[in-house]
Design an enzyme around this catalytic site. Structure first.
Site, PDB file in Angstrom:
ATOM      1  N   HIS A 156      14.959  -3.314   9.364  1.00  0.00           N
ATOM      2  CA  HIS A 156      13.938  -4.339   9.679  1.00  0.00           C
ATOM      3  C   HIS A 156      12.525  -3.782   9.480  1.00  0.00           C
ATOM      4  CE1 HIS A 156      17.235  -6.505  11.790  1.00  0.00           C
ATOM      5  NE2 HIS A 156      17.582  -5.277  12.134  1.00  0.00           N
ATOM      6  N   SER A 211      -9.818  -0.794  -8.871  1.00  0.00           N
ATOM      7  CA  SER A 211     -10.250  -2.169  -8.633  1.00  0.00           C
ATOM      8  C   SER A 211     -11.615  -2.361  -9.265  1.00  0.00           C
ATOM      9  CB  SER A 211     -10.316  -2.422  -7.128  1.00  0.00           C
ATOM     10  OG  SER A 211     -11.207  -3.476  -6.856  1.00  0.00           O
ATOM     11  N   LYS A 236     -10.503   1.936  -4.299  1.00  0.00           N
ATOM     12  CA  LYS A 236      -9.100   1.558  -4.479  1.00  0.00           C
ATOM     13  C   LYS A 236      -8.361   2.363  -5.550  1.00  0.00           C
ATOM     14  CE  LYS A 236      -7.054  -1.448  -2.908  1.00  0.00           C
ATOM     15  NZ  LYS A 236      -7.095  -2.897  -3.041  1.00  0.00           N
ATOM     16  N   GLU A 296       4.147  -2.225  -8.700  1.00  0.00           N
ATOM     17  CA  GLU A 296       4.023  -3.665  -8.439  1.00  0.00           C
ATOM     18  C   GLU A 296       4.508  -4.498  -9.627  1.00  0.00           C
ATOM     19  OE1 GLU A 296       0.235  -4.656  -5.942  1.00  0.00           O
ATOM     20  OE2 GLU A 296      -0.205  -2.961  -7.239  1.00  0.00           O
TER      21      GLU A 296
END
Ligand code: ARG
Length: 473
Positions: free
Chosen positions: A172, A293, A299, A306
């Protein structure tokens, strides 16, 4: 990867003369229809298989005396030239000629004259395209299988390099029980092992030679299908001509195997995304495999991971596309089936590309052992070990669970972890708990004692890694 090719759009007037099937028609094809029905913009990629298939077919036609041996030789030489023309980019593809099969056949006739017209004897594009696609998928299965093996090797190497590193195992996404990083990584090894098995299994059903089915009913000519199959390295021959030209199960199975590979890769990608976040801080992905970014200068984003996760969606899409194309088609061949190629190509390309980049990225990660260990020393992560300690003192597990639940509550009140809670507090909960409880609560004990078959103990991991290193050699 698919490269771009120049495709000539023939004028309508020319098209009539060009098309091999034009005999029965009085009017030329509408230009929009021509574009709509053409598959050459993507099926040109099948050319090496189409030519290999045609060479085997021509050889068989010569051997069986259906055409003369010297005619077969001329056809084969012509096809070999065409192979070179396409490979070197001098071949002129035409939309009016619909697909790769007619583009090659027309060029053959243009080059060697009417003898070229004998190649299509005892053959239809229906069995031809089934053959080409099967040959293409056979190669893609081999390529994907190899890539998976390389990925598995990387996982084994990483597991060896970090064989003593512990981190929290999660359920979980909550810290559950400590595990070894190597054990965690080898879970992915097993997933990719099943994926390789699925590809091997799929291969057996792809590796069936359909040529000779003709349009759908077989042929009246004395062909030798065994000979063709042998030439093209097929281990079996299709038994039913109708099934041979209308079956695309093998393509669906291949995409399904790709979809499952992507699903596994996506899960690993997701873990890398989480682990490389500041919240986890478990790993750093090398600069070369991350991007910045355009607005936030601080970033460093895990885009490869991804995008791998994202591209899984398009492979699932291909699977759904082909399943849907095939549903409700009457026997035998229907033109709908031309829609099989793009999903197959896209799935194969996406998996191969994703695996290749992903492997390099995985090789680039730095593991922060201390951060993993700190997280694995979370105050309550060895709660199950406390329960098992009581079980070893003959308490039924349910009662032990209850006592440990109370111990956790008490530790929260005292604002300490289980390891730091004083013995007198434990004594209040159960007289069975003694000083030795602290041994049971340590991270080392928790991991080290999980020696059940398949458990996370270092002794198990070492043994498994020894086996896998030999297996993956
Ligand atoms: N381009 C076609 C395909 O990909 C080849 C088979 C065409 N057969 C036919 N009868 N029109 O499916």
């Amino acid at each position: 990867m698919a490269k771009k090719i120049a495709i000539k759009k023939k004028a309508q007037t020319l098209a009539k003369k060009v098309k091999p099937w034009a005999g029965r028609f009085n009017e030329t094809t509408n230009v929009l229809v021509e574009e709509f029905t053409a598959s050459i913009p993507y099926d040109w990629r099948l050319y090496p298989y189409d030519i290999a298939g045609s060479i085997a077919h021509a050889t068989m036609l010569g051997k069986t005396g259906i055409i003369m041996k010297k005619e077969a030789m001329r056809i084969i030489r012509g096809l070999e030239h065409i192979l070179k023309e396409i490979a070197t980019g001098t071949f002129e593809f035409s939309v009016a000629l619909e697909d790769i099969h007619m583009n090659i056949e027309s060029r053959l006739i243009q080059k060697i004259g009417s003898t070229g017209g004998k190649l299509h004897t005892a053959r239809s594009r229906n069995d031809q395209v089934a053959l080409d696609l099967r040959m293409y998928i056979r190669d893609e299965i081999a390529r994907t299988h190899d890539l998976l093996r390389s990925l598995q090797r990387i996982l084994v190497d990483l597991a060896c390099r970090y064989d003593e590193v512990a981190l929290p195992g999660y359920t979980h996404l909550q810290r559950a029980q400590p595990v070894l990083l190597g054990h965690h990584l080898l879970a992915y090894f097993d997933m990719f092992e099943r994926d390789r098995g699925r590809l091997e299994d799929c291969f057996r059903r792809v590796d069936v030679m359909p040529l000779g089915a003709g349009a759908l009913a077989g042929t009246v000519l004395p062909i030798d299908r065994e000979f063709v199959a042998k030439q093209l390295g097929f281990s079996r021959i299709s038994e039913n001509s109708i099934d041979a030209v209308s079956d695309r199960d093998f393509a669906i199975e291949f995409i399904a195997a790709c979809a499952q590979i992507m699903m596994h890769l996506s899960r690993l990608a997701e873990e890398l995304v989480l682990w490389s976040s500041s919240e986890f801080g478990f790993i750093t992905i090398a600069d070369a495999f991350t991007t910045g970014s355009s607005i936030m200068p601080q970033k460093k984003n895990p885009d490869v991971a991804e995008l791998t996760r994202g591209k899984t969606g398009r492979v699932y899409g291909s699977l759904m596309a082909l399943l849907t194309v095939m549903k409700g088609l009457p026997l035998a061949y229907n033109r709908d089936m031309q829609e099989d190629k793009e999903p197959v190509f896209d799935a194969a390309d996406t998996v191969a590309h994703s695996l290749s980049v992903f492997m390099e990225m995985l090789n680039s990660i730095t593991v922060h052992r201390e951060a993993m260990r700190r997280a694995a020393e979370d105050g309550f992560i060895t709660a199950t070990d406390l329960a098992d300690y009581l079980v070893r003192k003959n308490l039924p597990f349910r009662q032990a669970h209850e006592i440990v639940g109370k111990a956790v509550l008490r530790a929260i009140e005292l604002e300490c972890g289980l390891v730091a809670m004083p013995l007198n507090e434990y004594k209040k909960l159960s007289p069975l708990i003694n000083e030795d409880v602290y041994d049971a609560l340590s991270l080392e004990a928790s991991v080290g004692r999980r020696t059940s078959l398949g458990g996370t103990a270092p002794s198990n991991l070492k043994k498994r890694l020894r086996t896998l290193k030999i297996k993956m050699r």
